[in-house]
Design a protein around this motif. Structure first.
Motif, mmCIF file in Angstrom:
data_model
loop_
_atom_site.group_PDB
_atom_site.id
_atom_site.type_symbol
_atom_site.label_atom_id
_atom_site.label_comp_id
_atom_site.label_asym_id
_atom_site.label_seq_id
_atom_site.Cartn_x
_atom_site.Cartn_y
_atom_site.Cartn_z
ATOM 1 N N LEU B 283 0.837 -1.202 0.000
ATOM 2 C CA LEU B 283 0.000 0.000 0.000
ATOM 3 C C LEU B 283 0.873 1.254 0.000
ATOM 4 C CD1 LEU B 283 -2.771 -1.125 2.526
ATOM 5 C CD2 LEU B 283 -3.038 -0.800 0.067
ATOM 6 N N ALA B 284 1.972 1.190 0.770
ATOM 7 C CA ALA B 284 2.895 2.332 0.797
ATOM 8 C C ALA B 284 3.507 2.526 -0.591
ATOM 9 C CB ALA B 284 3.975 2.102 1.844
ATOM 10 N N ALA B 285 3.887 1.428 -1.232
ATOM 11 C CA ALA B 285 4.488 1.528 -2.560
ATOM 12 C C ALA B 285 3.500 2.076 -3.580
ATOM 13 C CB ALA B 285 4.987 0.153 -2.994
ATOM 14 N N LEU B 286 2.230 1.763 -3.373
ATOM 15 C CA LEU B 286 1.211 2.252 -4.310
ATOM 16 C C LEU B 286 0.861 3.714 -4.067
ATOM 17 C CD1 LEU B 286 -1.186 -0.827 -4.415
ATOM 18 C CD2 LEU B 286 0.348 -0.058 -6.213
ATOM 19 N N GLY B 287 1.357 4.264 -2.969
ATOM 20 C CA GLY B 287 1.141 5.692 -2.735
ATOM 21 C C GLY B 287 0.297 6.012 -1.516
ATOM 22 N N PHE B 288 -0.027 5.014 -0.720
ATOM 23 C CA PHE B 288 -0.750 5.278 0.533
ATOM 24 C C PHE B 288 0.207 5.928 1.527
ATOM 25 C CE2 PHE B 288 -4.879 3.029 1.657
ATOM 26 C CZ PHE B 288 -5.370 3.073 0.368
ATOM 27 N N THR B 289 -0.262 6.963 2.197
ATOM 28 C CA THR B 289 0.534 7.498 3.303
ATOM 29 C C THR B 289 0.323 6.575 4.505
ATOM 30 O OG1 THR B 289 -1.315 8.839 4.010
ATOM 31 C CG2 THR B 289 0.286 9.897 2.578
ATOM 32 N N LYS B 290 1.200 6.716 5.493
ATOM 33 C CA LYS B 290 1.046 5.885 6.696
ATOM 34 C C LYS B 290 -0.268 6.193 7.398
ATOM 35 C CE LYS B 290 5.902 4.960 7.478
ATOM 36 N NZ LYS B 290 7.107 5.292 8.212
ATOM 37 N N ARG B 292 -3.043 7.012 6.004
ATOM 38 C CA ARG B 292 -4.129 6.326 5.306
ATOM 39 C C ARG B 292 -4.147 4.835 5.633
ATOM 40 N NH1 ARG B 292 -5.213 8.047 -0.934
ATOM 41 N NH2 ARG B 292 -7.061 9.242 -0.456
#
Lengths: 232, 391
Positions: B283-290, B292
């Motif tokens: 999720l982080a790699a896909l652009g989620f912030t922590k 989120r």
């Protein structure tokens, strides 16, 4: 002259260990041009995944500068790094890393949801991406209903759906047999040619290496060679 | 997007999610049940006391203190002139009380004798039964609790001795006309009801009363040197105090139940954060912030409560229906305690606003408990998460 999409200057990366810092990358200097199909090649522990993670703003350098698409990685805060990843970068992992609760369509759609685009455009882009990887017949399947090769093709579609400037692929064929490996490499090469997307791989798989147009060999965290692939 | 993913994760979690939802649901059922029981008890007590003693308002002689038996002797005063039209029109019921000794089967026991007019329509009391016939015996009405303690039955004759207001003792022979079920304990326990005029005569307190009952709040502002208005809060003060004491135990019980349910949610969420590190990294790699990602996990935990909200009426329906229609039977012997509202079967009504508050509190707790394990996400390096590495 081709645009530089990533630039690494005098970059080093250290990891703390019980016996002081371990320098995984030492004084790296590299430039990547738009549309390149390149890769870091080297044995395990040579620092290729670390380098890929720094280029993907998942990690930061300990020393030196890394600039990706005009963003100075060492200066980005968490939100800026997330924005860079969601808007401009695509990731392909060795273990596919699909969301198990989503089907093929939803997995591919996921990065677009972060970009807040309208449903019609999203649907068109998702179906286009799934067509690129030839999985339209599996659109409703969940990852656990797919083979390894199919999962990796979904991961490629997910990385490509937003037409990113740069795709970072970490050992994408490591869990695949030869046939599937060649299939997905063909797919990625086609996308590179058709869309002009830059690809940077991290690999030690000879099958991948034979596809690369630029091979950067890493040894013990240092660039040992940086050459165009034979025949280029 | 986050909600959809959270929803899918919950569904995908299978029986673990189901256990959490059922546990929260059971806790909610118990809490709703308890909430309804207390609410229905108090409502019943208020209704019964109003129907049998308080009406819609009460004006009481200042000297009277229901908790001080010594005050009863002086609890009388002349009927204020302003109330007389109301008494005649039936809007006001005067009641006179006096301490007395009664002699059922030759035994002596203390009692309070209350006089009520034969014609009144404000209280449920069947005051027409107090009408004196041609007999020398004065008809009286008592409640079942009084009958039990005095061993009097309908038709029994006994002597009542009352001191009049000038200090002289008078006695009458009374006959128990009726033994009534009086759900208001203060109108039953230790009380003998007789005709107001008769009591005024014996007591030497013609045209006097101890309190007045009204059928509306018209006399709320009435006050003179002898009488003052008793509002509902004052009249029911001991009941509300008892409820407040019960509330404390109720809150302790709730806290325990919620704690147990929250442990289940916390455990699941802590395990989820641990097990789903690779997903967190993805999720982080896909652009989620922590933030989120933390929101996703918090939402997942909170969804357990949302599902429980749906499941609670379904699971709890048989119980809720039973207590609403058949009711909660007061165990035998409880009527001896003379607790208001604890004299009859309590049929539950469900206080929706209070239940909504309980639900919101549980929702808030679940959100907090689900958020707590996500603090680890803030410390998680995305690269380590992608590797599934344990920090």
């Amino acid at each position: 002259m081709k645009e530089v999409i990533a630039k690494i200057e005098n970059m080093s990366k250290a990891f703390p260990t019980g016996e002081g810092d371990f320098w995984a990358l030492k004084n790296i200097n590299l430039e990547f041009l738009k549309g390149e199909f390149s890769g870091f090649v080297g044995p395990s522990g040579s620092g290729k995944t670390t380098l890929l993670n720094i280029l993907g703003s998942l990690d930061t350098p300990s020393k030196g500068k890394v600039e990706v698409l005009g963003n100075k990685i060492q200066e980005l805060n968490q939100r800026q790094a997330s924005n860079l990843r969601s808007e401009h970068l695509g990731f392909i992992f060795q273990t596919y890393n699909l969301l198990p609760v989503y089907n093929v369509y939803e997995n591919v759609e996921f990065p677009l949801l972060l970009l807040r685009m309208d449903a019609g455009t999203r649907d068109r882009m998702v179906k286009e991406a799934i067509e690129w990887v030839g999985l339209m017949d599996k659109i409703k399947s969940r990852p656990n209903q797919l083979s390894g090769g199919q999962c990796q093709r979904v991961a490629i579609a997910r990385a490509m759906v937003k037409k990113p400037d740069l795709v970072l692929a970490d050992e994408p064929t490591a869990n695949l047999d030869t046939e599937n490996s060649l299939n997905i490499l063909d797919t990625m090469l086609n996308l590179n040619k058709e869309l002009g997307t830059s690809f940077i791989f991290s690999t030690h798989d000879p099958k991948v290496i034979q596809y690369l147009r630029r091979i950067i060999r890493l040894t013990d965290g240092e660039v040992a060679s940086d050459d165009p692939a034979p025949g280029i | 997007m986050i909600l959809r993913l959270a929803f899918r994760n919950i569904i995908n979690n299978g029986w673990r999610s189901l256990i959490n939802v059922v546990v929260i649901s059971i806790v909610l059922i118990i809490m709703v049940w308890m909430q309804a029981m207390y609410y229905s008890w108090i409502r019943l007590a208020e209704i019964q006391q109003s129907e049998w003693e308080y009406g819609e308002g009460m004006l009481r002689v200042r000297a009277y203190d229901p908790y001080d038996a010594f005050s009863f002797e002086d609890s009388y005063a002349p009927v204020p002139g302003e109330l007389k039209p109301g008494i005649e029109s039936g809007e006001v019921v005067p009641v006179l009380l006096a301490p007395a000794s009664i002699y059922p089967q030759g035994r002596m026991m203390g009692a309070i004798v209350k006089g009520m007019p034969q014609q009144q329509n404000i209280l449920s009391f069947p005051s027409h039964r107090l009408e004196s016939g041609s007999s020398d015996l004065t008809p009286v009405v008592i409640g079942q609790a009084m009958a039990k303690s005095s061993r009097l039955e309908a038709g029994d004759v006994f002597t009542i001795r009352i001191r009049d207001i000038s200090g002289a003792y008078n006695a009458i022979d009374a006959i128990v006309d009726t033994v009534l079920f009086i759900p208001a304990p203060t109108a039953d326990v230790g009380t003998v009801w007789l005709n107001l005029a008769e009591l005024q005569r014996i007591r030497g307190a013609e045209d006097m009363a101890s309190y007045f009952v009204f059928d509306d709040g018209k006399y709320r502002s009435f006050s003179n040197q002898d009488f003052r208005y008793i509002d509902r809060d004052e009249y029911f003060a001991d009941l509300y105090q008892m409820l407040a004491n019960e509330r404390f135990q109720q809150v302790l019980m709730y806290a325990l139940l919620v704690f147990l349910a929250m442990i289940a949610v916390f455990d699941t969420q802590a395990l989820a954060v641990f097990k789903r590190r690779r997903e967190i990294g993805t999720l982080a790699a896909l652009g989620f912030t922590k933030g989120r990602i933390a929101l996703l996990f918090t939402l997942e935990g909170t969804l357990y409560t949302m599902f429980a909200f749906i499941l609670t009426p379904i699971l709890g329906f048989p119980l809720f229906w039973y207590f609403a229609s058949i009711g909660f039977r007061i165990p035998k012997g409880y009527d001896d305690f003379a607790i208001q509202g604890m004299t009859d079967t309590i049929r539950f009504t469900y206080p929706m606003h209070e239940i909504a508050i309980v639900f919101l509190i549980i929702l808030a707790f679940t959100a907090i408990v689900s958020w707590l394990p996500t603090r680890r996400i803030a410390r998680l390096n995305p690269v380590d998460a992608l590797r599934g590495k344990v920090n």
